[in-house]
Design an enzyme around this catalytic site. Structure first.
Site, PDB file in Angstrom:
ATOM      1  N   ASP A  29       0.836  -1.196   0.000  1.00 29.28           N
ATOM      2  CA  ASP A  29       0.000   0.000   0.000  1.00 29.28           C
ATOM      3  C   ASP A  29       0.876   1.253   0.000  1.00 29.28           C
ATOM      4  O   ASP A  29       1.864   1.330   0.753  1.00 29.28           O
ATOM      5  CB  ASP A  29      -0.893  -0.031   1.250  1.00 29.28           C
ATOM      6  CG  ASP A  29      -1.802   1.166   1.359  1.00 29.28           C
ATOM      7  OD1 ASP A  29      -2.646   1.345   0.466  1.00 29.28           O
ATOM      8  OD2 ASP A  29      -1.660   1.925   2.340  1.00 29.28           O
TER       9      ASP A  29
ATOM     10  N   GLU B 171       1.817  -0.387  -5.024  1.00 31.31           N
ATOM     11  CA  GLU B 171       0.860   0.662  -5.359  1.00 31.31           C
ATOM     12  C   GLU B 171       1.715   1.920  -5.489  1.00 31.31           C
ATOM     13  O   GLU B 171       2.105   2.512  -4.475  1.00 31.31           O
ATOM     14  CB  GLU B 171      -0.193   0.832  -4.273  1.00 31.31           C
ATOM     15  CG  GLU B 171      -1.224   1.894  -4.617  1.00 31.31           C
ATOM     16  CD  GLU B 171      -2.183   2.190  -3.472  1.00 31.31           C
ATOM     17  OE1 GLU B 171      -3.364   2.441  -3.745  1.00 31.31           O
ATOM     18  OE2 GLU B 171      -1.741   2.185  -2.306  1.00 31.31           O
TER      19      GLU B 171
END
Length: 730
Positions: A372, A408
């Site tokens: 993330d 990401e």
């Protein structure tokens, strides 16, 4: 020499013990010095070693609790301090022992230090957490409402409101279970939520729904196996905290991007009290040939900014664990948008993160990680650096370098958008693919050139330093945003259930309701929406790169227009397995698409296609043509109204040494993004006899076997795509 400066309102080292000897039992039993490694609590069969990093603490107390976690039984001062690690060994301790820490040191927020021994702290390296975080003002290191704000010092004990760490016995019999290594070019990722995937499945035992045991139920694994995906990517399963503001609104942090411990599985995802449940889930998935990929959050923690609670790192060594404002270390750098940012430039923080990854890869046997806000992990004080410490540590680590590593590649800090900027060995979420494919099938002008680039693996972003097309993780939908069905059903987000007046969530969705906002009984609109879902799914699975499917999209699940279901631990966020007839039809169609992708290696090449002419074989690996059968010219590409193109993918042009079985197939794909049908003359192909029909998104049934001669016409319906295979002479 350690800093011993003390905030005027803070107790001096030792004063807590002196004032509380009447209410807490301070152990007189022998604690041995133990070892400064490994960090965390480690059971060796005879006792437990405790080790905690803190560079600026003056004393660390190990607090032992009763089996129910309600009573603090003993406080034991860790006797040794080696290389900034506090450590001790308890011969009498056993697995199951509950514990936490109280860490003494200066309370000087203006200098970056927030020690407060009144606050019970979670071991950053604990393998298990038990009990719930109960929100109370006592969790904060400062007194809420005090005129000095976070510069004040709160003396209330937070232990009654804190979950406790548990010593674990790591023993587990893996039997014949082995890690699964799916080649990147054969990978199809299925993104799912542990609870959301299982909570409403009628065949999963109600007692284990929402847990790792539920995830390993044969009903779930059978579905994934029939679907044909290779890799199950789980949204955060690290122990995480509910946000206070959500609880006060009767909501919960459903997605889990609010980490409380990086080594511990989330307790609510366990039907049992043992972390072996997670291992059993992994073993069950591996037995079916599935990889397990974890979505991990190493960019921030649940402690928030200077006004957040003191739960772990903030009270252990705030100045080391977090990136603080250089000139005002009272405040946090907030490149994550969540209040704080972990300081991976610090060697011990970097060690914590890489140790955590190795633990999940080696001890828990997961096969990969999706990071993330991964740009955070590549940030150094000067900004993002693809040669930064964390990225280098993953690349050289013999364990982690063999895992699937997916970034990401963005955050909200300066220079935070880094799609294509990660080093070799990494794959990346490609939002350019998502946005372009959505826009093309919506009918936006001037999208065709970018659409073609995304279809071929986004060479402009990833074709450097030996990176391959599979470095692009292609997706149409993900947990953050509309589901596939909602993408074709709503023009606007409908997040009212989140309690933020529909102000949260993205506004740029590139969605299209096809004439009516929300569900409709209009058969024409419903049919067009279904066709558009088939278009989007087919484009995803026929594109070069690594496709990722959002759980439930294969049978048209909805979130009722909510594009930010982060707090919807409810039927809005859970997958509804009660499929409609349309849903079953889309499921069959998606299964067929995945079978086609597996059958034709040309759809999942390990090299970028160039369009160069192969003189020996008289073919190109990729050719783009107009409806008239002419090569696409620069003028044709620049026509803003053009939303149709034919592409021929010819496997014969591949170098002989890299061909795989069946890889020399030649495919023709016709794309029609216009509102009108096209009578499309089928092009001639060298050494071919005719084109054999394989798929038309205008037809959910797609009967096989029809043959079409070169030059014959195929009627391509409005907003649809067609796949044909070249049948060769002989």
């Amino acid at each position: 020499m350690r800093n011993t400066a003390i905030h005027p309102g803070a107790p001096t080292p030792g004063s807590v013990a002196d004032s509380e000897r009447g209410s807490h039992r301070y152990s007189s039993r022998r604690i041995e010095e133990g070892l400064p490694y490994p960090l965390g609590s480690t059971w060796d069969g005879l006792g437990v070693n405790f080790a905690l990093f803190s560079a600026h603490a003056t004393k660390v107390e190990l607090c032992l609790f009763s089996e129910d976690g309600e009573e603090e039984l003993e406080r034991i001062e860790l006797p040794e301090f080696t290389d900034e690690v506090w450590h001790g060994y308890l011969p009498e301790a056993r697995p199951g022992q509950l514990y936490g820490y109280r860490v003494h040191g200066p309370y000087e927020p203006e200098k970056g230090h927030r020690f407060n021994p009144n606050k019970l702290l979670i071991d950053p390296c604990t393998r298990q957490i038990t009990g719930e975080l109960v929100w109370d003002d006592a969790l904060y290191g400062y007194t809420i409402g005090h005129e000095d704000g976070d510069l004040s010092f709160d003396e209330r004990d937070s232990a009654p409101f804190m979950p406790k760490c548990r010593v674990v016995d790591p023993a587990f019999t893996w039997g014949r279970s082995q890690p699964v290594h799916v080649p990147w070019q054969d990978t199809v990722i299925y993104e799912a939520h542990v609870k959301g995937l299982t909570m409403r499945h009628p065949e999963v035992d109600e007692a284990v729904r929402g847990t790792f045991s539920g995830l390993s139920d044969p009903a779930i694994l059978d579905h994934l196996q029939r679907l044909g995906v290779s890799s199950l990517e789980l949204m955060p399963i690290h122990a995480f905290a509910d946000d206070r503001h959500l609880q006060e609104k009767g909501l919960h942090n459903y997605w889990g991007y609010n980490t409380l411990a990086f080594f511990a599985p989330h307790s609510k995802y366990m039907a049992s009290s043992s972390i072996s449940e997670f291992k059993q889930m992994v073993a069950s998935a591996h037995a079916r040939g599935f990889e397990i990929i974890l979505d991990v959050v190493y960019n921030h923690t649940a402690e928030g900014n200077e006004l957040g609670p003191t739960l772990s790192w903030k009270g252990i060594d705030n100045a080391s664990y977090y990136r603080l404002m250089p000139d005002e270390p009272r405040y946090y750098i907030n490149d994550t948008g969540t209040g704080n940012t972990l300081n991976l430039s610090h060697p011990r923080v970097l060690q914590m993160v890489t140790d955590s990854l190795r633990y999940w890869a080696k001890e828990m046997r997961v096969d990969g990680f999706r990071f993330d806000l991964a740009t955070i992990l590549g940030r150094e004080p000067h900004g993002f650096d693809e040669g930064g410490g964390f990225l280098d540590s993953c690349r050289q680590d013999p364990q982690l370098s063999q895992c699937k590593l997916i970034a990401e590649p963005w955050d909200c800090g300066p220079g935070g958008y880094q799609v294509g900027g990660f080093p070799p060995g990494w794959a990346e979420w490609n939002d350019r693919f998502r946005d372009t494919v959505r826009a093309f099938w919506r009918g936006d002008e001037s999208t065709l050139p970018d659409f073609a680039t995304r279809l071929m693996g986004s060479e402009d972003l990833f074709n450097h330093r030996g990176r391959k097309p599979f470095a692009s993780v292609n997706f149409i939908t993900a947990h953050d945003g509309f589901t596939l069905r909602d993408l074709v059903t709503y023009n606007d987000k409908h997040n009212e259930a989140n309690g933020e007046d529909n102000n949260d969530g993205h506004d740029d969705n590139r969605s299209w309701n096809h004439g009516v906002e929300g569900f409709t009984e209009d058969e024409e609109i419903s049919a067009l929406r279904m066709k558009q879902m088939r278009n989007l799914m087919a484009t995803l699975l026929f594109a070069q790169g690594t496709p990722m499917i959002l759980a439930g999209d294969e049978f048209a699940r909805t979130q009722e227009g909510n594009n930010n279901a982060y707090c919807q631990d409810s039927e809005i966020g859970w997958v509804d397995w009660n499929m409609s007839e349309e849903g079953r039809s889309l499921l069959d169609f998606t299964r067929y698409l995945i079978r086609l992708r597996r059958h034709y290696p040309i759809l999942r090449r390990s090299r970028f296609m160039t369009g160069d002419w192969n003189e020996e074989l008289q073919v190109r690996d990729v050719s783009w043509m107009t409806v008239d059968g002419e090569d696409m010219t620069p003028e044709a590409w620049e026509d803003p109204s053009r939303l149709n193109v034919a592409v021929v993918l010819d496997g014969r042009a591949q170098p002989t040494g890299i061909r795989r079985a069946g890889s020399d197939s030649t495919l023709l794909i016709l794309f029609n993004g216009n509102d009108s049908e096209i009578d499309w003359p089928l092009p001639e192909a060298s050494q071919g006899r005719f084109w054999m029909f394989r798929l038309d998104t205008a037809d959910a049934c797609n009967a096989q076997g029809s043959n079409f001669e070169f030059g014959s016409t195929y009627q391509v319906q409005p907003r649809s795509m067609v796949l044909m295979e070249l049948i060769r002479r002989g």
